[in-house]
Enzyme design. Sequence first.
Site, PDB file in Angstrom:
ATOM      1  N   PRO A  29      23.501 -57.258 -39.309  1.00  0.00           N
ATOM      2  CA  PRO A  29      22.044 -57.103 -39.340  1.00  0.00           C
ATOM      3  C   PRO A  29      21.341 -58.446 -39.148  1.00  0.00           C
ATOM      4  O   PRO A  29      21.721 -59.438 -39.767  1.00  0.00           O
ATOM      5  CB  PRO A  29      21.774 -56.548 -40.743  1.00  0.00           C
ATOM      6  CG  PRO A  29      22.965 -56.948 -41.561  1.00  0.00           C
ATOM      7  CD  PRO A  29      24.122 -56.986 -40.608  1.00  0.00           C
ATOM      8  N   LEU A  30      20.313 -58.469 -38.305  1.00  0.00           N
ATOM      9  CA  LEU A  30      19.613 -59.716 -37.972  1.00  0.00           C
ATOM     10  C   LEU A  30      18.110 -59.481 -37.934  1.00  0.00           C
ATOM     11  O   LEU A  30      17.599 -58.796 -37.046  1.00  0.00           O
ATOM     12  CB  LEU A  30      20.067 -60.218 -36.593  1.00  0.00           C
ATOM     13  CG  LEU A  30      21.528 -60.661 -36.481  1.00  0.00           C
ATOM     14  CD1 LEU A  30      21.936 -60.767 -35.016  1.00  0.00           C
ATOM     15  CD2 LEU A  30      21.755 -61.972 -37.210  1.00  0.00           C
TER      16      LEU A  30
ATOM     17  N   HIS B 125      21.005 -52.391 -48.382  1.00  0.00           N
ATOM     18  CA  HIS B 125      21.041 -53.868 -48.463  1.00  0.00           C
ATOM     19  C   HIS B 125      21.044 -54.274 -49.944  1.00  0.00           C
ATOM     20  O   HIS B 125      20.003 -54.272 -50.601  1.00  0.00           O
ATOM     21  CB  HIS B 125      19.807 -54.413 -47.755  1.00  0.00           C
ATOM     22  CG  HIS B 125      19.871 -55.871 -47.433  1.00  0.00           C
ATOM     23  ND1 HIS B 125      20.788 -56.730 -47.989  1.00  0.00           N
ATOM     24  CD2 HIS B 125      19.125 -56.634 -46.577  1.00  0.00           C
ATOM     25  CE1 HIS B 125      20.593 -57.954 -47.506  1.00  0.00           C
ATOM     26  NE2 HIS B 125      19.593 -57.913 -46.646  1.00  0.00           N
TER      27      HIS B 125
ATOM     28  N   TYR C 149      18.094 -60.038 -52.555  1.00  0.00           N
ATOM     29  CA  TYR C 149      16.965 -59.101 -52.537  1.00  0.00           C
ATOM     30  C   TYR C 149      17.049 -58.141 -53.732  1.00  0.00           C
ATOM     31  O   TYR C 149      17.913 -58.301 -54.596  1.00  0.00           O
ATOM     32  CB  TYR C 149      16.909 -58.380 -51.187  1.00  0.00           C
ATOM     33  CG  TYR C 149      16.643 -59.382 -50.064  1.00  0.00           C
ATOM     34  CD1 TYR C 149      15.440 -60.099 -50.044  1.00  0.00           C
ATOM     35  CD2 TYR C 149      17.598 -59.666 -49.092  1.00  0.00           C
ATOM     36  CE1 TYR C 149      15.206 -61.061 -49.062  1.00  0.00           C
ATOM     37  CE2 TYR C 149      17.363 -60.623 -48.102  1.00  0.00           C
ATOM     38  CZ  TYR C 149      16.165 -61.313 -48.097  1.00  0.00           C
ATOM     39  OH  TYR C 149      15.921 -62.276 -47.142  1.00  0.00           O
TER      40      TYR C 149
HETATM   41  C1  LIG Z   1      18.357 -64.835 -37.724  1.00  0.00           C
HETATM   42  C2  LIG Z   1      19.143 -64.168 -38.824  1.00  0.00           C
HETATM   43  C3  LIG Z   1      18.640 -63.023 -39.414  1.00  0.00           C
HETATM   44  C4  LIG Z   1      19.373 -62.354 -40.408  1.00  0.00           C
HETATM   45  N1  LIG Z   1      18.888 -61.190 -40.928  1.00  0.00           N
HETATM   46  C5  LIG Z   1      19.638 -60.470 -41.802  1.00  0.00           C
HETATM   47  C6  LIG Z   1      19.201 -59.189 -42.239  1.00  0.00           C
HETATM   48  O1  LIG Z   1      18.173 -58.664 -41.802  1.00  0.00           O
HETATM   49  N2  LIG Z   1      19.969 -58.539 -43.137  1.00  0.00           N
HETATM   50  C7  LIG Z   1      21.143 -59.077 -43.630  1.00  0.00           C
HETATM   51  O2  LIG Z   1      21.802 -58.444 -44.452  1.00  0.00           O
HETATM   52  N3  LIG Z   1      21.585 -60.276 -43.197  1.00  0.00           N
HETATM   53  C8  LIG Z   1      20.873 -60.968 -42.282  1.00  0.00           C
HETATM   54  N4  LIG Z   1      21.362 -62.157 -41.799  1.00  0.00           N
HETATM   55  C9  LIG Z   1      22.722 -62.577 -42.140  1.00  0.00           C
HETATM   56  C10 LIG Z   1      23.692 -62.094 -41.066  1.00  0.00           C
HETATM   57  O3  LIG Z   1      23.816 -60.675 -41.074  1.00  0.00           O
HETATM   58  C11 LIG Z   1      25.110 -62.690 -41.256  1.00  0.00           C
HETATM   59  O4  LIG Z   1      25.603 -62.315 -42.508  1.00  0.00           O
HETATM   60  C12 LIG Z   1      25.081 -64.211 -41.145  1.00  0.00           C
HETATM   61  O5  LIG Z   1      24.374 -64.622 -39.986  1.00  0.00           O
HETATM   62  C13 LIG Z   1      26.494 -64.779 -41.091  1.00  0.00           C
HETATM   63  O6  LIG Z   1      27.195 -64.275 -39.965  1.00  0.00           O
HETATM   64  P1  LIG Z   1      27.406 -65.190 -38.632  1.00  0.00           P
HETATM   65  O7  LIG Z   1      28.097 -66.441 -39.091  1.00  0.00           O
HETATM   66  O8  LIG Z   1      28.277 -64.343 -37.743  1.00  0.00           O
HETATM   67  O9  LIG Z   1      26.062 -65.473 -38.054  1.00  0.00           O
HETATM   68  C14 LIG Z   1      20.618 -62.875 -40.828  1.00  0.00           C
HETATM   69  C15 LIG Z   1      21.103 -64.051 -40.246  1.00  0.00           C
HETATM   70  C16 LIG Z   1      20.397 -64.679 -39.249  1.00  0.00           C
HETATM   71  C17 LIG Z   1      20.973 -65.902 -38.601  1.00  0.00           C
END
Ligand SMILES: Cc1cc2nc3c(=O)[nH]c(=O)nc-3n(C[C@H](O)[C@H](O)[C@H](O)COP(=O)(O)O)c2cc1C
Length: 409
Positions: free
Chosen positions: A47-48, A204, A209
């Site tokens: 999720p992003l 979530h 949160y």
């Molecule tokens: C731009 C951005 C937005 C994110 N938004 C969420 C989100 O909406 N919900 C969530 O559970 N984690 C969110 N995360 C965390 C990511 O889901 C993930 O756990 C984190 O980026 C680590 O994984 P990676 O190293 O593959 O990027 C976000 C991370 C980034 C960088």
Amino acid sequence: MDDVATMDDVATATPKQEASRETDTAPLFQPYRLGPFNLPHRVVMAPLTRSRARPPGNVPDALAACYYAQRASAALIVGEATQVSMQGQGYAWTPGIHSREQVGAWRRITDAVHQAGGLMFCQLWHVGRISHPALQPDNMLPVAPSAVIPAGKAFIENDRGEGTLVPFVRPRALDIEEMPYVVAQYVRAARNAVAADFDGVEIHAANGYLLDQFIESGTNRRNDAYGGAVESRTRLLFEVIEALTPVWGPDRIGVRISPMGKLNDIHDDNPQATFGYVAERLSEYQLGYLHMVNPALEQMQNGKEPDPHALDMAKLVRNRFRGTLVVAGGFDAESGARWLREGWADLIAYGRKFLANPDLPDRLRLGAALNEDDPSTYYGGGEKGYTDYPSMAQDRGEQPKACVDQSWR
Ligand SMILES: Cc1cc2nc3c(=O)[nH]c(=O)nc-3n(C[C@H](O)[C@H](O)[C@H](O)COP(=O)(O)O)c2cc1C
């Protein structure tokens, strides 16, 4: 874009190099049965949050449909965190799933993903204290398990319509009489996710949160049925799961947790006991999956070996949870495949790499170079840094597919 591989680079790899890469990363490309779904491989999109929903009303738009459809080759897309209510919102321009307009927009997005052959879950989000009166209905105080002010700043929209950071305020502790209404916010959102044609929902309960604020001892100072012992601190999470089960069925519900995570000023005095208990109890629900943010994220994203305590935490959750475990955080193709091979995860979720590479599974499969993500375009804005990261086909000179439906921008 100086590190983008061309097909020529891939083609010049010697047969031996290709063979060893394939065996190294092969576990990522084995099919997997996830509840009712046959996944073709193990590469999930994490999720992003992208903060591009349209004000007023925080409605996602056609650009979001394009962005997600571009990423439909993920084994599963976990959509960005989506607030279950106005009270659940914590940042400017994040989408919700509590109004009719939002549900209509999400339906067009899931339709675009399905047409592109993908699967998409909705991540249900209530931020609790990580908010600000400027984002709350009638400028009320954000709610939390206890009136503990977080360190850091909230991201709101100022009078000129720009994003700005302001200090957090002390939240209001929820009364015990309000708890059923918190659960009801999740139920309404989950029903809306059915109407919006998502394939499932992810609760979530990570990253500091609301649900995590209840679970972790640093933010929960209550001495009623929702505070104190771990059985009480986790009560709200299990109430939400039980309320959502009749709506979705257990195998289309995932839960995200972040043991030992530090985001949003969260901490627990005894994460092993807390998250060991959470993982054990979650096993009773036959959920679709448990999604863990990698406790070793910090080291792994810096290319270091995981800290032994963090790895022990990951293994504890793995051993206590009897079901599908998705792990996200700091993975590349090799480390993802290694965690699958070691049995520390069943599926690997990629965040920043998926953000910057719409065709990530193919790139990982071929060992192609990856586009670098640009943090300055993570949140807010338009197409730049959202729908304009090139696919390998574009690197070879193909025109990008037009994917924005102008009829509902
Ligand atoms: C731009 C951005 C937005 C994110 N938004 C969420 C989100 O909406 N919900 C969530 O559970 N984690 C969110 N995360 C965390 C990511 O889901 C993930 O756990 C984190 O980026 C680590 O994984 P990676 O190293 O593959 O990027 C976000 C991370 C980034 C960088």
